[in-house]
Design an enzyme around this catalytic site. Sequence first.
Site, PDB file in Angstrom:
ATOM      1  N   CYS A   1       0.883  -1.177   0.113  1.00  0.00           N
ATOM      2  CA  CYS A   1      -0.084   0.159   0.033  1.00  0.00           C
ATOM      3  C   CYS A   1       0.636   1.107   0.006  1.00  0.00           C
ATOM      4  CB  CYS A   1      -0.769  -0.080   1.307  1.00  0.00           C
ATOM      5  SG  CYS A   1      -1.897   1.467   1.359  1.00  0.00           S
TER       6      CYS A   1
ATOM      7  N   CYS B   1      -0.198   4.245   2.330  1.00  0.00           N
ATOM      8  CA  CYS B   1      -0.299   3.817   3.646  1.00  0.00           C
ATOM      9  C   CYS B   1       1.099   3.826   4.042  1.00  0.00           C
ATOM     10  CB  CYS B   1      -0.802   2.438   4.190  1.00  0.00           C
ATOM     11  SG  CYS B   1      -1.969   1.870   3.372  1.00  0.00           S
ATOM     12  N   ASP B   2       2.140   3.387   3.426  1.00  0.00           N
ATOM     13  CA  ASP B   2       3.514   3.551   3.676  1.00  0.00           C
ATOM     14  C   ASP B   2       4.504   4.225   3.017  1.00  0.00           C
ATOM     15  OD1 ASP B   2       2.560   1.151   5.579  1.00  0.00           O
ATOM     16  OD2 ASP B   2       3.035  -0.231   4.285  1.00  0.00           O
TER      17      ASP B   2
END
Length: 301
Positions: free
Chosen positions: A130, A133-134
């Site tokens: 992701c 997200c990261d």
Amino acid sequence: MYDIVIVGAGPAGLTAAIYARRASKSVLVLEAKAWGGQIINTPDIENYPVVAHISGADFANDLYNQAVALGAEVKLEKVTGVEDLGKAKLVRSTLAEYEAGAVILATGSENRKLGVDREQEFTGRGVSYCATCDGNFFRRKDVAVVGGGNTALEDALYLADLANKVYLIHRRDAFRGEETTVEQLRRKENVEIVYNATVTALLGEKRLSGVELTDKLSGEKRTLEVKGLFVAVGRIPENESFRALIQLDEAGYAVAGENCRTKVPGVFVAGDNRTKELRQLVTAAADGAVAATEAVKYLNA
Ligand code: NAP
């Protein structure tokens, strides 16, 4: 006993809840992870009619609030199976059992793994599924994205604004994703597209420090020194818990037509885990509406 139990609180499941509640049916939505489904990882939705821009998280929250305001009950419980008792269906979760007149399976899909040694070991230590997200953990570092669909293209574009350098690795010489995004990537100075290459090894001790690439045509190997590898090689439908109940195709998608009816009366399927041509937010929401309407017809018959 509920009129309708919906498995999955993504765009398909929550839209089904809205339609079912508006038809005055009692509704329980069971969700294993977090409401919103995979759309919560999308930073900016630009292809949903009327809404020119909205973040996936805001979209998910608004949809959840709309369903709950209409009276849908939502519980965070993982469903482990559904049994057909004839007129009633028994839905088993990790915490409880529920009876329903009809069930809508809207479980969506999960990330496909790359299938390279040490992938599990490095997940969260350099390997991610992701980018939104990261990505922030890799500011000003070199990273790679693997895949050739829209997710990989959009991930590479997103990371290009954060990372020092982005390698986009695709196993063929033509992308599956949209040409306009490929064009945008070509204009980015810090993006290097590597065609006809596969990731054959993950390197590093405790954290990822590089990936080994193998050229598909020449067989030559090359190492990219990257701190992050974003895997975007497609998704797998989350239907395994229902294998004994409904028909799945070879790829694991629940077989149902545009009316979202499975072969089991009273069991419907909506969204990305259904056999269909186009898996998008708008088609997931549309499936939710159709599945709920069909479920209401089934219950009222
Ligand atoms: P996808 O379209 O199925 O693409 C998966 C990609 O991964 C393919 O290019 C495939 O290569 C490659 N791949 C699969 N297994 C691999 C492996 N083991 N090693 C290396 N490469 C591998 O998946 P997606 O990008 O996640 O998209 C899923 C759906 O969501 C698509 O319909 C997509 O259009 C849609 N989507 C839409 C948007 C948008 O509209 N903004 C954004 C994201 C996703 P091959 O091409 O060689 O098969």
